[in-house]
Design a protein around this motif. Structure first.
Motif, PDB file in Angstrom:
ATOM      1  N   SER A   4      17.787  -8.609  -9.700  1.00 55.94           N
ATOM      2  CA  SER A   4      16.473  -8.294  -9.115  1.00 55.94           C
ATOM      3  C   SER A   4      16.644  -7.631  -7.754  1.00 55.94           C
ATOM      4  O   SER A   4      15.872  -7.890  -6.819  1.00 55.94           O
ATOM      5  CB  SER A   4      15.630  -9.568  -8.981  1.00 55.94           C
ATOM      6  N   GLY A   5      17.684  -6.820  -7.619  1.00 54.06           N
ATOM      7  CA  GLY A   5      17.956  -6.095  -6.379  1.00 54.06           C
ATOM      8  C   GLY A   5      18.563  -6.949  -5.279  1.00 54.06           C
ATOM      9  O   GLY A   5      18.729  -6.500  -4.149  1.00 54.06           O
ATOM     10  N   MET A   6      18.885  -8.198  -5.588  1.00 55.77           N
ATOM     11  CA  MET A   6      19.352  -9.112  -4.540  1.00 55.77           C
ATOM     12  C   MET A   6      20.734  -9.681  -4.843  1.00 55.77           C
ATOM     13  O   MET A   6      21.092  -9.899  -6.003  1.00 55.77           O
ATOM     14  CB  MET A   6      18.386 -10.293  -4.400  1.00 55.77           C
ATOM     15  N   VAL A   7      21.456  -9.941  -3.784  1.00 54.98           N
ATOM     16  CA  VAL A   7      22.698 -10.704  -3.895  1.00 54.98           C
ATOM     17  C   VAL A   7      23.029 -11.243  -2.497  1.00 54.98           C
ATOM     18  O   VAL A   7      22.740 -10.593  -1.492  1.00 54.98           O
ATOM     19  CB  VAL A   7      23.863  -9.851  -4.455  1.00 54.98           C
ATOM     20  N   THR A   8      23.583 -12.427  -2.466  1.00 54.16           N
ATOM     21  CA  THR A   8      24.056 -12.973  -1.190  1.00 54.16           C
ATOM     22  C   THR A   8      25.574 -12.945  -1.213  1.00 54.16           C
ATOM     23  O   THR A   8      26.202 -13.450  -2.151  1.00 54.16           O
ATOM     24  CB  THR A   8      23.578 -14.424  -0.981  1.00 54.16           C
ATOM     25  N   ILE A  42      27.900  -4.029   7.421  1.00 56.09           N
ATOM     26  CA  ILE A  42      27.503  -5.422   7.715  1.00 56.09           C
ATOM     27  C   ILE A  42      28.590  -6.039   8.581  1.00 56.09           C
ATOM     28  O   ILE A  42      29.776  -5.939   8.273  1.00 56.09           O
ATOM     29  CB  ILE A  42      27.326  -6.244   6.423  1.00 56.09           C
ATOM     30  N   THR A  43      28.147  -6.678   9.654  1.00 54.58           N
ATOM     31  CA  THR A  43      29.100  -7.305  10.576  1.00 54.58           C
ATOM     32  C   THR A  43      28.856  -8.810  10.626  1.00 54.58           C
ATOM     33  O   THR A  43      27.721  -9.259  10.822  1.00 54.58           O
ATOM     34  CB  THR A  43      28.952  -6.696  11.987  1.00 54.58           C
ATOM     35  N   PHE A  44      29.906  -9.573  10.413  1.00 48.23           N
ATOM     36  CA  PHE A  44      29.826 -11.033  10.528  1.00 48.23           C
ATOM     37  C   PHE A  44      30.357 -11.427  11.904  1.00 48.23           C
ATOM     38  O   PHE A  44      31.481 -11.066  12.263  1.00 48.23           O
ATOM     39  CB  PHE A  44      30.672 -11.708   9.435  1.00 48.23           C
ATOM     40  N   THR A  45      29.527 -12.143  12.666  1.00 50.66           N
ATOM     41  CA  THR A  45      29.928 -12.584  14.006  1.00 50.66           C
ATOM     42  C   THR A  45      29.861 -14.107  14.088  1.00 50.66           C
ATOM     43  O   THR A  45      29.204 -14.755  13.257  1.00 50.66           O
ATOM     44  CB  THR A  45      29.004 -11.987  15.080  1.00 50.66           C
ATOM     45  N   THR A  46      30.501 -14.657  15.112  1.00 42.95           N
ATOM     46  CA  THR A  46      30.496 -16.125  15.261  1.00 42.95           C
ATOM     47  C   THR A  46      29.092 -16.652  15.527  1.00 42.95           C
ATOM     48  O   THR A  46      28.775 -17.783  15.188  1.00 42.95           O
ATOM     49  CB  THR A  46      31.400 -16.549  16.430  1.00 42.95           C
ATOM     50  N   SER A  47      28.241 -15.826  16.153  1.00 42.19           N
ATOM     51  CA  SER A  47      26.924 -16.318  16.573  1.00 42.19           C
ATOM     52  C   SER A  47      25.862 -16.228  15.482  1.00 42.19           C
ATOM     53  O   SER A  47      24.759 -16.724  15.649  1.00 42.19           O
ATOM     54  CB  SER A  47      26.455 -15.517  17.797  1.00 42.19           C
ATOM     55  N   TYR A  67      29.471 -17.981   6.394  1.00 42.65           N
ATOM     56  CA  TYR A  67      28.977 -16.728   6.989  1.00 42.65           C
ATOM     57  C   TYR A  67      28.478 -15.838   5.859  1.00 42.65           C
ATOM     58  O   TYR A  67      29.275 -15.361   5.042  1.00 42.65           O
ATOM     59  CB  TYR A  67      30.086 -16.038   7.779  1.00 42.65           C
ATOM     60  N   THR A  68      27.157 -15.693   5.796  1.00 41.61           N
ATOM     61  CA  THR A  68      26.566 -15.019   4.639  1.00 41.61           C
ATOM     62  C   THR A  68      25.638 -13.886   5.054  1.00 41.61           C
ATOM     63  O   THR A  68      25.149 -13.836   6.191  1.00 41.61           O
ATOM     64  CB  THR A  68      25.755 -16.027   3.788  1.00 41.61           C
ATOM     65  N   ALA A  69      25.393 -12.993   4.101  1.00 41.97           N
ATOM     66  CA  ALA A  69      24.416 -11.913   4.298  1.00 41.97           C
ATOM     67  C   ALA A  69      23.653 -11.740   2.991  1.00 41.97           C
ATOM     68  O   ALA A  69      24.258 -11.595   1.930  1.00 41.97           O
ATOM     69  CB  ALA A  69      25.122 -10.620   4.679  1.00 41.97           C
ATOM     70  N   MET A  70      22.339 -11.801   3.101  1.00 44.89           N
ATOM     71  CA  MET A  70      21.485 -11.597   1.933  1.00 44.89           C
ATOM     72  C   MET A  70      21.161 -10.106   1.851  1.00 44.89           C
ATOM     73  O   MET A  70      20.601  -9.529   2.794  1.00 44.89           O
ATOM     74  CB  MET A  70      20.189 -12.397   2.111  1.00 44.89           C
ATOM     75  N   ILE A  71      21.541  -9.471   0.760  1.00 49.50           N
ATOM     76  CA  ILE A  71      21.286  -8.033   0.592  1.00 49.50           C
ATOM     77  C   ILE A  71      20.116  -7.864  -0.375  1.00 49.50           C
ATOM     78  O   ILE A  71      20.136  -8.399  -1.496  1.00 49.50           O
ATOM     79  CB  ILE A  71      22.546  -7.323   0.050  1.00 49.50           C
ATOM     80  N   ASN A  72      19.103  -7.156   0.086  1.00 50.78           N
ATOM     81  CA  ASN A  72      17.899  -6.948  -0.727  1.00 50.78           C
ATOM     82  C   ASN A  72      17.674  -5.450  -0.867  1.00 50.78           C
ATOM     83  O   ASN A  72      17.331  -4.759   0.098  1.00 50.78           O
ATOM     84  CB  ASN A  72      16.695  -7.624  -0.049  1.00 50.78           C
ATOM     85  N   VAL A  73      17.913  -4.950  -2.070  1.00 45.18           N
ATOM     86  CA  VAL A  73      17.798  -3.509  -2.319  1.00 45.18           C
ATOM     87  C   VAL A  73      16.449  -3.240  -2.993  1.00 45.18           C
ATOM     88  O   VAL A  73      16.129  -3.864  -4.017  1.00 45.18           O
ATOM     89  CB  VAL A  73      18.953  -3.002  -3.223  1.00 45.18           C
ATOM     90  N   GLN A  96      22.188 -13.649   7.766  1.00 42.80           N
ATOM     91  CA  GLN A  96      21.500 -12.392   8.083  1.00 42.80           C
ATOM     92  C   GLN A  96      20.946 -11.786   6.799  1.00 42.80           C
ATOM     93  O   GLN A  96      21.498 -11.977   5.714  1.00 42.80           O
ATOM     94  CB  GLN A  96      22.438 -11.407   8.778  1.00 42.80           C
ATOM     95  N   VAL A  97      19.814 -11.077   6.951  1.00 45.32           N
ATOM     96  CA  VAL A  97      19.190 -10.418   5.798  1.00 45.32           C
ATOM     97  C   VAL A  97      19.335  -8.903   5.998  1.00 45.32           C
ATOM     98  O   VAL A  97      18.972  -8.380   7.042  1.00 45.32           O
ATOM     99  CB  VAL A  97      17.700 -10.796   5.683  1.00 45.32           C
ATOM    100  N   ILE A  98      19.899  -8.250   5.011  1.00 48.91           N
ATOM    101  CA  ILE A  98      20.118  -6.805   5.072  1.00 48.91           C
ATOM    102  C   ILE A  98      19.216  -6.139   4.028  1.00 48.91           C
ATOM    103  O   ILE A  98      19.421  -6.310   2.826  1.00 48.91           O
ATOM    104  CB  ILE A  98      21.603  -6.453   4.779  1.00 48.91           C
ATOM    105  N   ASN A  99      18.197  -5.461   4.491  1.00 49.16           N
ATOM    106  CA  ASN A  99      17.307  -4.748   3.568  1.00 49.16           C
ATOM    107  C   ASN A  99      17.812  -3.321   3.397  1.00 49.16           C
ATOM    108  O   ASN A  99      18.055  -2.616   4.381  1.00 49.16           O
ATOM    109  CB  ASN A  99      15.876  -4.728   4.116  1.00 49.16           C
ATOM    110  N   ILE A 100      17.995  -2.905   2.155  1.00 48.00           N
ATOM    111  CA  ILE A 100      18.474  -1.539   1.886  1.00 48.00           C
ATOM    112  C   ILE A 100      17.471  -0.844   0.941  1.00 48.00           C
ATOM    113  O   ILE A 100      17.504  -1.077  -0.276  1.00 48.00           O
ATOM    114  CB  ILE A 100      19.888  -1.552   1.253  1.00 48.00           C
ATOM    115  N   PRO A 101      16.563  -0.045   1.512  1.00 49.75           N
ATOM    116  CA  PRO A 101      15.648   0.714   0.636  1.00 49.75           C
ATOM    117  C   PRO A 101      16.370   1.967   0.122  1.00 49.75           C
ATOM    118  O   PRO A 101      17.085   2.626   0.879  1.00 49.75           O
ATOM    119  CB  PRO A 101      14.492   1.069   1.585  1.00 49.75           C
ATOM    120  N   ILE A 102      16.216   2.264  -1.148  1.00 50.00           N
ATOM    121  CA  ILE A 102      16.844   3.477  -1.704  1.00 50.00           C
ATOM    122  C   ILE A 102      15.750   4.447  -2.159  1.00 50.00           C
ATOM    123  O   ILE A 102      14.691   4.028  -2.648  1.00 50.00           O
ATOM    124  CB  ILE A 102      17.811   3.145  -2.867  1.00 50.00           C
ATOM    125  N   THR A 103      16.023   5.718  -1.978  1.00 45.82           N
ATOM    126  CA  THR A 103      15.007   6.735  -2.287  1.00 45.82           C
ATOM    127  C   THR A 103      15.389   7.490  -3.556  1.00 45.82           C
ATOM    128  O   THR A 103      16.571   7.724  -3.818  1.00 45.82           O
ATOM    129  CB  THR A 103      14.875   7.738  -1.131  1.00 45.82           C
TER     130      THR A 103
END
Lengths: 230, 243
Positions: free
Chosen positions: B81-85, B118-123, B37-43, B127-134
């Motif tokens: 490079s702004g990314m981590v899984t 971030i929520t991890f579900t069975t289904s 169960y993974t989430a790719m975070i892209n800042v 998932q890819v989580i884009n986080i833009p920072i200002t």
């Protein structure tokens, strides 16, 4: 160990004695003679019925089987692992014993074929080290194992020689078979589980490596009982 | 020479003719899908769409924070490079009626802090989580990156190479990004590569692309000109070879 050495020594002594007794060159027609023999050797154990069809030719039909299990006889370079090997070879065979020279009646050329009902080798390779994935330590189920299988099931011709007379002069004798089967082209397969599931991709390479493993040597001692003279 | 002398010699030669080692050139293939169960975070920088600055930090909080690991199994989670899984350690899985929720905090000098749940579900295993920072004090509206154009399907099969262990091959299960070679644009999300395989319709014929994965705190790249419908590509992944 000492007991095994003693048994081996006594068995070799028996074979030498019997073979000497059976390797005198006086020729006796094989036709009509019948015997049963038990055998022990690289084919495992087995039994054969032998019948003399011509003065210089006898036919034998029988079966052999060898169920073999061993641990840690197989290593993959650079990969710490334990291995469990099992080999199962079951065959039924028909062989012809031909005495080419009457003055060397203890020497026979043997040819024929076998059908291997089962001719299969299985090796399970299990990683023996704790597998650390980053900071996680994985258990055996998560890591998995790799199975390598080779199957030679089918017909196989046989060629060899036999030493000592086909039939005992009296009731019993001991003879030796040296020869080889030429097995069908093997079917090789690799499967994996857990993190090693992807090893099935190595099957073509394994198939290529194993394709020439078709000669199955047979070294066998036969203990014969003659129940009918000609 | 008599038959009795010739036969054993012939037999011996025949037996010896099959002496190739059964394991010759066979490699051990290892998968990387330990964390399911993974989430790719892209800042990214909200005003430009470029990767977040190198000094950007990420923190994980929440009840289940201790069960969150980087995709390579490391507890040390940092952006590259702004990314981590990130993902749940393999012994922890969400239940049907009990999803697992964590909070991600992003901090970078000169930028406003950002956070995301971030929520991890069975289904949903990926998932890819884009986080833009200002930027602090900036009034520039965030850039909107248009979705990439769609083309015919191309299949890519990636094999991870261990530079120090030529007897081992890696089948990577990772998120992969792409951009046209030579382009100054940021990498865009291509998809999730499952056991080395990905089929995508985002690659244009006769274009050359850079492909990038972030794994174990490092970025790995390979490029390929697309002239056919499938390719086998090799990518160095030393971080996956530490066993």
């Amino acid at each position: 160990m000492k007991r095994r050495s003693l048994v081996t020594f006594l068995l070799l002594g028996l074979i030498c004695k019997e073979t000497n007794a059976q390797t005198d060159s006086s020729f006796q027609s094989l036709k009509g003679q019948q015997s049963l023999q038990l055998n022990l050797g690289t084919q495992g154990i087995g039994a054969e019925y032998v019948y003399g069809v011509l003065p210089e030719l006898a036919l034998r039909g029988g079966l052999n089987f060898i169920p073999l299990k061993a641990n840690n006889v197989f290593k993959i370079s650079g990969f710490n692992s334990t291995s469990n090997l099992s080999a199962d070879f079951y065959n039924i065979h028909v062989l012809a014993d031909y005495v080419p020279a009457k003055n060397l009646s203890w020497f026979r050329v043997v040819g024929g074929f076998a059908y291997f009902l089962k001719a299969r080798g299985d090796i399970r390779v299990i990683p023996s080290d704790d597998y650390k994935y980053g900071d996680l330590v994985l258990n055996e189920d998560q890591i998995g194992y790799v199975d390598l299988t080779v199957d030679w099931k089918g017909f196989a011709p046989y060629l060899g020689i036999a030493l000592a007379h086909t039939f005992p002069k009296k009731n019993f004798n001991v003879s030796v078979d040296l020869g080889t089967y030429y097995l069908t082209k093997p079917k090789a397969d690799i499967t994996g589980t857990g993190l090693l599931e992807g090893n099935s991709s190595q099957t073509p390479q394994f198939q290529s490596n194993i394709k020439d493993y078709r000669w199955l040597p047979a070294i066998q001692v036969n203990f014969s009982y003659k129940f009918k003279n000609n | 020479m008599s038959t009795a002398r010739i036969t054993p010699l012939v037999l011996m030669l025949l037996i010896l003719s099959a002496c190739k080692k059964p394991t010759e050139n066979i490699k051990i293939v290892v998968d990387t899908d330990v964390i399911k169960y993974t989430a790719m975070i892209n800042v990214t920088d909200a005003s430009t769409g470029a990767s977040a600055p190198a000094n950007t930090t990420i923190t994980i909080s929440g009840d289940q924070a201790s069960n969150i690991y980087e995709l390579s199994g490391k507890k040390d989670i940092r952006l590259t490079s702004g990314m981590v899984t990130i993902g749940l350690q393999p012994n922890v899985v969400p239940a049907e009626n009990n999803p697992i929720t964590i909070n991600v905090g992003i901090a970078s000098s000169g930028y406003n802090t950002a956070s995301k749940q971030i929520t991890f579900t069975t289904s949903q295993k990926q998932q890819v989580i884009n986080i833009p920072i200002t930027k602090t004090g900036s009034t520039t509206p965030p850039i909107v990156t248009p979705p990439p154009p769609v083309y015919n399907n191309t299949s890519l099969t990636f094999t991870g190479r261990c530079p120090s262990r030529t007897d081992i091959e890696i089948r990577p299960s990772v998120y992969i990004y792409f951009k046209k070679t030579g382009s100054l644009d940021a990498f865009q999300y291509l998809g999730y590569m499952d056991k080395g395989n990905i089929t995508t319709n985002l690659l244009q014929l006769n274009e050359t692309y850079d492909f990038q994965i972030v794994y174990g705190g490092d970025t790995y790249k390979v490029n390929q000109k697309i002239e056919q419908t499938s390719y086998n590509l090799t990518i160095d992944m030393p971080a996956a070879c530490n066993f």
